[in-house]
Design an enzyme around this catalytic site. Structure first.
Site, PDB file in Angstrom:
ATOM      1  N   SER A   1       0.844  -1.195   0.000  1.00 26.84           N
ATOM      2  CA  SER A   1       0.000   0.000   0.000  1.00 26.84           C
ATOM      3  C   SER A   1       0.872   1.234   0.000  1.00 26.84           C
ATOM      4  O   SER A   1       1.962   1.237   0.584  1.00 26.84           O
ATOM      5  CB  SER A   1      -0.891  -0.006   1.239  1.00 26.84           C
ATOM      6  OG  SER A   1      -1.548   1.249   1.348  1.00 26.84           O
TER       7      SER A   1
ATOM      8  N   TYR B   1      -2.223  -1.621  10.117  1.00 32.31           N
ATOM      9  CA  TYR B   1      -2.309  -1.908   8.678  1.00 32.31           C
ATOM     10  C   TYR B   1      -1.070  -1.396   7.951  1.00 32.31           C
ATOM     11  O   TYR B   1      -0.405  -2.139   7.230  1.00 32.31           O
ATOM     12  CB  TYR B   1      -3.564  -1.255   8.108  1.00 32.31           C
ATOM     13  CG  TYR B   1      -3.697  -1.367   6.601  1.00 32.31           C
ATOM     14  CD1 TYR B   1      -4.047  -2.567   6.009  1.00 32.31           C
ATOM     15  CD2 TYR B   1      -3.460  -0.268   5.773  1.00 32.31           C
ATOM     16  CE1 TYR B   1      -4.164  -2.683   4.623  1.00 32.31           C
ATOM     17  CE2 TYR B   1      -3.575  -0.369   4.394  1.00 32.31           C
ATOM     18  CZ  TYR B   1      -3.931  -1.588   3.825  1.00 32.31           C
ATOM     19  OH  TYR B   1      -4.046  -1.693   2.461  1.00 32.31           O
TER      20      TYR B   1
ATOM     21  N   LYS C   1       2.083  -3.485   6.093  1.00 31.92           N
ATOM     22  CA  LYS C   1       2.421  -3.367   4.669  1.00 31.92           C
ATOM     23  C   LYS C   1       3.900  -3.003   4.485  1.00 31.92           C
ATOM     24  O   LYS C   1       4.531  -3.453   3.518  1.00 31.92           O
ATOM     25  CB  LYS C   1       1.518  -2.343   3.995  1.00 31.92           C
ATOM     26  CG  LYS C   1       0.060  -2.796   3.874  1.00 31.92           C
ATOM     27  CD  LYS C   1      -0.076  -4.041   3.023  1.00 31.92           C
ATOM     28  CE  LYS C   1      -1.524  -4.414   2.770  1.00 31.92           C
ATOM     29  NZ  LYS C   1      -1.676  -5.619   1.930  1.00 31.92           N
TER      30      LYS C   1
END
Ligand SMILES: NC(=O)c1ccc[n+]([C@@H]2O[C@H](COP(=O)([O-])OP(=O)(O)OC[C@H]3O[C@@H](n4cnc5c(N)ncnc54)[C@H](OP(=O)(O)O)[C@@H]3O)[C@@H](O)[C@H]2O)c1
Length: 233
Positions: free
Chosen positions: A143, A154, A158
């Site tokens: 991302s 999150y 990533k």
């Protein structure tokens, strides 16, 4: 055009969203597809959509947050009739926006479990066979998320995916197993939300580029799907 004719790809999280688009894009290039969702019924829509592509399909199910779920995915892939040529690690979860210091540890652990550790388990299961056979393409979804500490589990997971992808690429160097990671852009999906900048279809054709690389091509690199969105899907 059907450069992937006869190949088999597992696309994790291909029951909807970006993974579904990737599955369709690969199938239009002749690739046989192993569709995956947490439950079998979640993957059926994608299987229906693939029916027009004249490829073989296989459905596997398993919750990547759990060990039995990961095992079910690995066993399901091993039960399919071909060997795995392309591993597209797409499935992931994001977080509810939370002040950085208030994320419960369970959220950090679950996010890393699904987004990183499950990916590592799948690579451990399938990359050695690719190396033995002298062909493989592994693509891990990353991302471009930045400066959002309210989604830190999150975004940090990533960042770990990026580093893991580069290490795996190094491990598989000179084996014609190319490992790259893809930033799809900010897309309107269940995860990306309705305010995202781009429609989910714009992940194609860019998402196919690291799967279509010629033998012994680039490895350990970041690809940005949106760089290719003006090209034919
Ligand atoms: N959308 C964006 O703007 C954006 C931006 C940057 C990166 N990405 C990345 O792109 C990838 C796909 O995102 P998306 O937007 O398409 O997400 P999505 O619409 O929420 O779809 C998620 C997919 O992952 C599967 N999945 C979720 N949790 C799972 C679990 N515990 N075990 C197994 N499968 C699970 C879902 O399966 P079920 O249908 O069975 O639940 C679904 O197929 C992710 O890696 C995401 O981080 C997305």
């Amino acid at each position: 055009m059907r450069k992937l004719e006869g190949r088999w790809a597992l696309v994790t999280g291909s029951s909807r969203g970006i993974g579904q688009q990737i599955a369709l894009g690969l199938a239009r290039r002749g690739c046989n597809i192993i569709v995956h969702g947490r439950e079998a019924r979640n993957g059926r829509k994608t299987i229906e959509l693939l029916a027009g592509c004249e490829v073989q399909t296989h459905l596997v199910a398993g919750d990547l947050a759990t060990e039995p779920g990961i095992r079910a995915v690995i066993d399901g892939v091993n039960a399919h009739p071909g060997t795995l040529d392309i591993l597209y690690n797409n499935a992931a979860i994001s977080n509810r926006s939370t002040p950085l210091f208030e994320f419960p540890m369970e959220v950090w652990l679950q996010t890393f479990q699904v987004n990183l550790f499950a990916m590592i388990r799948l690579c451990n299961a399938f990359a050695p066979g690719m190396r033995e056979r002298g062909y493989g393409r592994i693509i891990n979804l990353t991302s471009g998320i930045a400066d959002q500490p309210n989604l830190a589990p999150y975004s940090v997971s990533k960042a770990a995916v990026d580093k893991y992808s580069r290490d795996l690429a190094c491990e598989l160097k000179d084996a014609n197993v190319l490992v790259n990671y893809l930033d799809p852009g900010w897309l309107k999906t269940d995860l990306g939300g309705p305010n995202a900048w781009e429609d989910v279809e714009t992940v194609l054709p860019g998402a196919l580029v690291p799967a279509l690389l010629d033998d012994n091509g680039p490895t350990g690199r970041l690809y940005s799907a949106q760089d290719y969105k003006m090209l034919e899907r």
